[in-house]
Design a protein around this motif. Sequence first.
Motif, PDB file in Angstrom:
ATOM      1  N   ASN A 309       0.929  -1.147   0.038  1.00  0.00           N
ATOM      2  CA  ASN A 309      -0.050  -0.029  -0.041  1.00  0.00           C
ATOM      3  C   ASN A 309       0.692   1.458  -0.019  1.00  0.00           C
ATOM      4  OD1 ASN A 309      -2.594  -1.608  -0.097  1.00  0.00           O
ATOM      5  ND2 ASN A 309      -2.659  -1.291   2.401  1.00  0.00           N
ATOM      6  N   THR A 310       2.019   1.103   0.591  1.00  0.00           N
ATOM      7  CA  THR A 310       2.751   2.415   0.842  1.00  0.00           C
ATOM      8  C   THR A 310       3.474   2.546  -0.530  1.00  0.00           C
ATOM      9  OG1 THR A 310       3.349   1.742   3.081  1.00  0.00           O
ATOM     10  CG2 THR A 310       4.853   3.448   1.919  1.00  0.00           C
ATOM     11  N   ILE A 311       3.894   1.546  -1.325  1.00  0.00           N
ATOM     12  CA  ILE A 311       4.533   1.692  -2.775  1.00  0.00           C
ATOM     13  C   ILE A 311       3.516   2.206  -3.529  1.00  0.00           C
ATOM     14  CG2 ILE A 311       5.298   0.393  -4.711  1.00  0.00           C
ATOM     15  CD1 ILE A 311       6.560  -1.555  -2.761  1.00  0.00           C
ATOM     16  N   LEU A 312       2.231   1.795  -3.329  1.00  0.00           N
ATOM     17  CA  LEU A 312       1.285   2.209  -4.312  1.00  0.00           C
ATOM     18  C   LEU A 312       0.909   3.713  -4.240  1.00  0.00           C
ATOM     19  CD1 LEU A 312      -1.554  -0.618  -4.003  1.00  0.00           C
ATOM     20  CD2 LEU A 312      -0.192  -0.042  -5.871  1.00  0.00           C
ATOM     21  N   ASP A 313       1.225   4.333  -2.832  1.00  0.00           N
ATOM     22  CA  ASP A 313       0.877   5.560  -2.606  1.00  0.00           C
ATOM     23  C   ASP A 313       1.997   6.452  -3.167  1.00  0.00           C
ATOM     24  OD1 ASP A 313      -1.482   5.275  -1.363  1.00  0.00           O
ATOM     25  OD2 ASP A 313      -0.615   5.130   0.794  1.00  0.00           O
ATOM     26  N   THR A 314       3.055   5.839  -3.684  1.00  0.00           N
ATOM     27  CA  THR A 314       4.334   6.566  -4.155  1.00  0.00           C
ATOM     28  C   THR A 314       3.990   6.770  -5.676  1.00  0.00           C
ATOM     29  OG1 THR A 314       5.657   4.645  -4.419  1.00  0.00           O
ATOM     30  CG2 THR A 314       5.767   5.818  -2.346  1.00  0.00           C
ATOM     31  N   LEU A 315       3.021   6.133  -6.314  1.00  0.00           N
ATOM     32  CA  LEU A 315       2.626   6.462  -7.706  1.00  0.00           C
ATOM     33  C   LEU A 315       1.856   7.131  -8.194  1.00  0.00           C
ATOM     34  CD1 LEU A 315       2.635   2.408  -8.509  1.00  0.00           C
ATOM     35  CD2 LEU A 315       4.551   3.926  -8.298  1.00  0.00           C
ATOM     36  N   VAL A 456       8.150   0.562   7.632  1.00  0.00           N
ATOM     37  CA  VAL A 456       7.675   0.484   6.240  1.00  0.00           C
ATOM     38  C   VAL A 456       7.958   1.976   5.516  1.00  0.00           C
ATOM     39  CG1 VAL A 456       5.696   0.015   4.875  1.00  0.00           C
ATOM     40  CG2 VAL A 456       5.932  -1.501   6.662  1.00  0.00           C
ATOM     41  N   GLN A 457       7.457   3.124   6.222  1.00  0.00           N
ATOM     42  CA  GLN A 457       7.381   4.186   5.458  1.00  0.00           C
ATOM     43  C   GLN A 457       8.839   4.539   5.144  1.00  0.00           C
ATOM     44  OE1 GLN A 457       4.689   6.399   4.925  1.00  0.00           O
ATOM     45  NE2 GLN A 457       6.330   7.175   3.477  1.00  0.00           N
ATOM     46  N   GLU A 458      10.046   4.468   6.020  1.00  0.00           N
ATOM     47  CA  GLU A 458      11.176   5.099   5.492  1.00  0.00           C
ATOM     48  C   GLU A 458      11.892   4.137   4.618  1.00  0.00           C
ATOM     49  OE1 GLU A 458      12.987   7.745   6.665  1.00  0.00           O
ATOM     50  OE2 GLU A 458      11.016   8.401   7.438  1.00  0.00           O
TER      51      GLU A 458
END
Length: 1136
Positions: A309-315, A456-458
């Motif tokens: 989900n965090t990777i998806l938020d970077t797209l 996760v975030q960092e």
Amino acid sequence: MASEQATITGLMQIAAAAEMNRWGPGRAGNATKSYGSGPRGGRLMMLVWIILFSSLCLMVDGQMKIPPETVQQWAVSFGKEIAAMSARYSGAKLLQKKFKDIEGMVKIEEVDGEELVKKFAEEMEEMLGRKMKSVKRLAEAAEDADLYHEYNETLEFDYYNSMMINTYDEEGNSVPLGGEFPLEENEHFNKLPVNTQLSNIQVPTNVYNRDPDILNGAYMSEALNDVFIDNFQKDPTLTWQYFGSSTGFFRLYPGIKWTPDENGVVTFDSRNRNWYIQAATSPKDVVIVVDVSGSMKGLRLTIAKHTINTILDTLGENDFVNIIAYSDYVRYVEPCFKGTLVQADLDNREHFKLLVEELHVKGEGKVKYAMKESFKILNEAAALGQGSLCNQAIMLITDGAMEDFQDVFKEFNWPERRVRVFTYLIGREMTFAENVKWIACNNKGYYTHVSTLADVQENVMEYLHVLSRPMVINHDHDIIWTEAYMDSVFPTTEKLFNTQAQSLLLMTSVAMPVFSKKKETLSHGILLGVVGTDVALRELMRLAPRYKLGVHGYAYLITNNGYILSHPDLRPLYKEGKKLKPKPNYNSVDLSEVEWEDTEEKLRTAMVKGETGTLSIDVRTSVDKGTRVMFLKNDYFHTVLNETPFSLGIVLTRGYGQYIFIGNVSVEEGLHDLLAPDLTIASEWTYCETDIDPAHRKLSQLQAVVLYLTGKEPDLECDMLLLQQTLFDAVVTAPMEAYWTALMLNTSGMDDGVETAFLGTRSGLLRFQRYTGIEKRVAKSFLTSTDKENMFTLDHFPVWYRRAAEYPAGQFLYYMPRQDTKAGRIVISTTAVTVTVGKKTAIAGAIGVQMTLEAFESTFWSITSQPNDTDCSDVEGVCPLRCNSFDIDCYLVDNNGFVLISKQRNDAGRFFGEIDGSVMTTLIRMGMFKRVSLFDYQAMCKMNLHSVSSARPLLSPFYGLASALKWFLSNFLLFLLEFNICGFWHTEHFADAKPSFSVSSAHKKKGDILQPCDTEYPSFVYEPSVKETNSIIKCGRCQKMFVVHQIPDSNLLMLVVQADCDCSRQYSPITMEPKEVKYNASVKCDRMRSQKIRRRPESCHAYHPQENANDCGRASFISLSVSLFFICLSFSAIVS
């Protein structure tokens, strides 16, 4: 019908006489039976009763006849009454005469759409160009400041922390990183308290605010303060300016007091924002590969899901993505997306998140096949010219790689290493760390170890720094513009949701990366951060003023991907309970979903390609929140905005929208009438620019206009054409004030219930007269600042103006506002006023009157009741006819089928088809009403109640208890691990935090969740060529007659219906409820996979030969306290 009634009365008299003949007068005057009559008398009596009963049955079974001529007389009489009342209290004839008198003094010009769109585009380019220059100055200043700053590991520096400022301890001393920070409310910044002399710094709760990296960055970026202020002085229309550091802090100008959420947490991290990510990296194709083998159970799977989900938020919308899950076989999270990449817009990202939540673990992990499938997807996309055609990356999320996987990279990725591979080792187990790191380091990627949710975030952010290396080494400062987004950071957002038009809440950001220029770090490609500024789309759309586009005209903007940036029909919010919330797909609404009549997508294709051109389309559009349909012929004009990814379009409507009239009067004459107490101008329009000089920001538009025209503020920048037209309109409409005042003073001649007279002109001028005091007024909100539907706004002309424009000038149109507007039970009567020069006619304005529904009803009921002494000799049917009879229902219905008047007062405002489906069905069949299908591609529907996973039943009380215990322990452990308590050793490095990931959301009932969907909904429109009709409807054992007649010179119909015949079993109600458009699996998949035409960003930075690929990752080193280690270990064992 009168003769039938007489016959029946006669028969009843004969029967009564025959009955009496059977009885003779007895003693004391009592009747006694006469046996002389015998059987013949009985037969006669029976015959009479049979005839009588048959006649009555005929009456009941459909013989009622409603005389059409009576209904016609009523319709004509009522039409005259309401027209006279509307004309008298509005003064429409006087206003039309005034405009007729000046026709020789005005000129009418045809609106040149091509010239207009070109001019608007130039002004927008100039405005956006100023923002880009400001951002460039910030980037240069930040890089220079870093170049001359020497990193100091032991630096002590007290910066202004936006959470701590103006905060004091119990002894009255400023808290650390606080201090006195003057704040003052500022109109330009949504009335937030700000400091325009200083910026300050926000640090997310999960980042230590005294970390040496933070302190050095904060100290270095102090140099930006002077640039912020200088930029704002050069361009006073600038809003927020900022620097988001790669270390996590966020410097914002002007400085504000940052408000945490209800838990005291600040989750905002600038590195997650779209403007940061897009500026830091070029477009990318990403395949996320997640291990769902048996070893990934429990917390590992939870961390893996959060990582995805965090990777998806970077797209963003310029990126493309797919997700593959693997165990002993490979499967696509969305089977429909098999073998392809899909655009990473908000809609698709949210769709993936829902599917990821359903992932379960099983089997043995075989990464080799998953990697092969990922390379095949990426290679095929590149070969077919699909995807971003720039960076390509695989994100491998696993708890270990055991089998022989090296051959895959030799076959598909070496020696070019065109696809970067980023690896995320999940959990505390380090056995396979070397394997996972090898994959990343040998494929120009980066390895990270993610042991807790807090990590996760960092760790996810690291991949952005790697992708940015080629751009940093090249020092390519690409300026990026984001898609539309809604900023929910500031405390005024919720207020804005409720006070502003939905389509105007969005903004875009312009941003630029900031690089280290130090020679020793060149090959590392160090990204210092991103600078940027926001542009409220509301301010951009002010440059396409409404008065130039006409009553139905509008301007809109789209991105290079065809998504709406700004459009008056964009609805980014939906209601959940009492709260307004952004829709999941609010910024990925395609132009073809709003301009849905463009079925061949010719308009969309031309605009996405950046072409300049024009197109004409016949459209069905709606007003009054989609309840009333209008048929328009629109001319679309479009062009590209240079140096941006945006295209601008404007719409002009054929007919009245083609022309604009221009008049001229002296300033002295116009100013006198402009100061009249009954006059206002559109507060959201820009007559004079009040946002440049801070001294002008508290001025209303009317105040600014007056100050400019009187010479007291000659430096104000004003729209001279709009001012000229406003002054002219003020002079021509001035006599209306005296006319309305004279009517109001004549109290004895006033009708009850007439509350407000009003008029509006194309220049946004509005005059109104309240005939009734506020305490007695039903429509207390009508024409107040909260009544956006009926006011001139940046988004639209008033509803009464728009509806009058599509109705013949001089004829009044009547309607009842929807009940959800809280306007009360009122009727609005409105008509257009025109100006004609030669063969050209333009709308000068609209005028009308607002009255209570009771005033309308009293006139209606008094006319629709014939007295007892009515001459019925020539009438065939019921006479006298009365609407208040128990067997008659009378309705007043408008041209869209909405009831204004009915015996049942709750029917007012409802669609007539819901009340009587039989009559409405018949009227549609007879062609008096036409059903029109409309579509809403921005709707929200309830999610289907089925779930992918099935719940295990509680087999026994013990199992129930065990499940509850397991839930408690696992969640408690999750709590410990989220906050990294098991790895907690430095108390000064620990900050109170609440994780952004919430497991509780998964327990929300699916049936309660709203999701984006497509709906079809009907609208109904009267066919004016059919003036009157009547018919009999057969309904089982009875027949229902109805008569309908148009009310002359209006949009109303009078409907008289037989009430004693129930047809509800044979005819269902006709509702206007929208129905979800259901797509079968194949069609739905085709729609989801379809790749619409888009314009790719011009720049791409995917490779640089000097890049240092050896910097490819690190492990998370965690020191455990013994006690906490055993606690965590024990809980893990119990949960397992």
